[in-house]
Write an enzyme that holds these catalytic residues in place. Structure first.
Site, PDB file in Angstrom:
ATOM      1  N   HIS A 273     -35.861  -1.893  -2.988  1.00  0.00           N
ATOM      2  CA  HIS A 273     -35.429  -1.273  -1.721  1.00  0.00           C
ATOM      3  C   HIS A 273     -36.638  -0.985  -0.827  1.00  0.00           C
ATOM      4  O   HIS A 273     -36.840   0.143  -0.361  1.00  0.00           O
ATOM      5  CB  HIS A 273     -34.647   0.011  -1.996  1.00  0.00           C
ATOM      6  CG  HIS A 273     -33.722   0.376  -0.869  1.00  0.00           C
ATOM      7  ND1 HIS A 273     -32.528   1.014  -1.061  1.00  0.00           N
ATOM      8  CD2 HIS A 273     -33.816   0.180   0.485  1.00  0.00           C
ATOM      9  CE1 HIS A 273     -31.927   1.229   0.105  1.00  0.00           C
ATOM     10  NE2 HIS A 273     -32.695   0.718   1.054  1.00  0.00           N
TER      11      HIS A 273
ATOM     12  N   ARG B 106     -26.781  -3.403   1.805  1.00  0.00           N
ATOM     13  CA  ARG B 106     -26.478  -2.409   0.791  1.00  0.00           C
ATOM     14  C   ARG B 106     -26.005  -3.134  -0.464  1.00  0.00           C
ATOM     15  O   ARG B 106     -25.424  -4.223  -0.398  1.00  0.00           O
ATOM     16  CB  ARG B 106     -25.393  -1.430   1.273  1.00  0.00           C
ATOM     17  CG  ARG B 106     -25.871  -0.407   2.292  1.00  0.00           C
ATOM     18  CD  ARG B 106     -26.811   0.605   1.659  1.00  0.00           C
ATOM     19  NE  ARG B 106     -27.189   1.681   2.569  1.00  0.00           N
ATOM     20  CZ  ARG B 106     -28.294   1.675   3.315  1.00  0.00           C
ATOM     21  NH1 ARG B 106     -29.097   0.621   3.268  1.00  0.00           N
ATOM     22  NH2 ARG B 106     -28.586   2.693   4.086  1.00  0.00           N
TER      23      ARG B 106
END
Length: 318
Positions: free
Chosen positions: A281, A233
């Site tokens: 991502h 993250r």
């Protein structure tokens, strides 16, 4: 039985997910809701929902389900869910999908190979028109550290070991042995992995304990010129500290797939750095059809009185 699919997704993506869930749960009525108050299902439907499958649910919506008994996330990460102060105190399961773990392992291997074969350095040489072969160690001479030994971390570590890298994995608590992978845990184990890993892979979940873990202190303990791959993250990395470590040569190159703000704004200075590789991502995109099958199997486990896979310990966040 009605299962609520509570998802803040674009209309086309919502439709794909809803169709996939209906195909995998043919005996249930899948009720899709984006969380918008004006489009809320009838009160009697919400009152009867015992299982909610969620993808980016707006805060507070799950609290409107009085009969809720299980929350199943459509994502592997649940940090955003846990940030909802009104999240009901019922079992919460994150997505456990073997396809997701395999995709992550493939992406990690690709990035590690690029760093191992010194592609960033050769790209820099190309930009200068400079021809200079670099000394190349063998894979067995390159130690790779993997932070996070969940499904994705284990799959990634195992694949790296299979192709010949010297791999050490770290987890908060001791894990079962993994063939070809040295295992470490706890604070001392973390220091060991940081100090030994010439390439460091972060696949940890984001929790209060791991927020900002990759900052100045961690970078200082890594071997000079080490590579970093963050596919966990964005909140794991203290960006100013990373920039300082790159400028000082303490970190040789960083691969960043996740960010605290996504999409990464066009004007962000990270885009312009040759010593950072940015991917949007995409290390392990969730496939709705594969995920729906895994979700259906987990709901079946719960209905049979078994503990769901991926059950989250709320005291730790994973």
């Amino acid at each position: 039985m009605s299962i609520l699919f509570l998802a803040d997704l674009a209309a086309e993506e919502l439709a794909v997910w809803t169709q996939a869930l209906r195909a995998s749960l043919p005996g249930d009525d899948i009720v899709a809701w984006t969380g918008e108050p004006a489009s809320a299902p009838a009160a009697e439907i919400l009152a009867g929902v015992s299982v909610a499958v969620v993808a980016n649910p707006p805060p507070g919506r799950l609290a409107r389900l009085p009969a809720l008994r299980l929350v199943q996330s459509a994502w592997a990460g649940v940090d955003a869910l846990l940030a909802d102060p009104a999240l009901p105190a019922v079992p919460l399961a994150r997505l456990v999908d073997p396809l997701l773990a395999a995709d992550m392992a493939e992406a990690v291997l690709g990035h590690v190979l690029a760093l191992h074969r010194q592609m960033p350095a050769y790209r820099a040489q190309q930009a200068r028109g400079h021809w200079q072969p670099l000394a190349q160690p063998r894979m067995a001479e390159r130690r790779v550290g993997v932070l996070g030994m969940g499904e994705m971390g284990q799959a990634s570590a195992a694949l790296l070991a299979q192709v010949g890298f010297d791999v050490v994995g770290w987890s908060r608590r001791p894990r079962a042995p993994l063939p070809g992978v040295a295992m470490a845990s706890g604070a001392d184990g973390l220091d060991h992995v940081l100090g030994a890993g010439q390439i460091l892979i972060n696949l940890l979940p984001l929790t209060p304990q791991t927020q900002g873990l990759l900052g100045a202190g961690a970078f200082a303990r890594m071997p000079r010129g080490a590579g970093l791959v963050n596919a966990g993250r964005g909140g794991h990395v203290v960006v100013p500290d990373l920039i300082a470590a790159l400028d000082a040569g303490q970190i040789g190159h960083a691969v960043l797939d996740v960010f605290t703000v996504e999409p990464l704004p066009a004007g962000d200075p990270l885009w312009q750095r040759a010593d950072i590789t940015i991917t949007p991502h995409v290390a392990a995109p969730t496939d709705p059809h594969s995920a729906a099958r895994a979700i259906a199997a987990n709901i079946a486990r719960w209905r049979a009185g078994e503990a769901p896979l991926g059950l989250v310990d709320r005291s730790t966040g994973y």
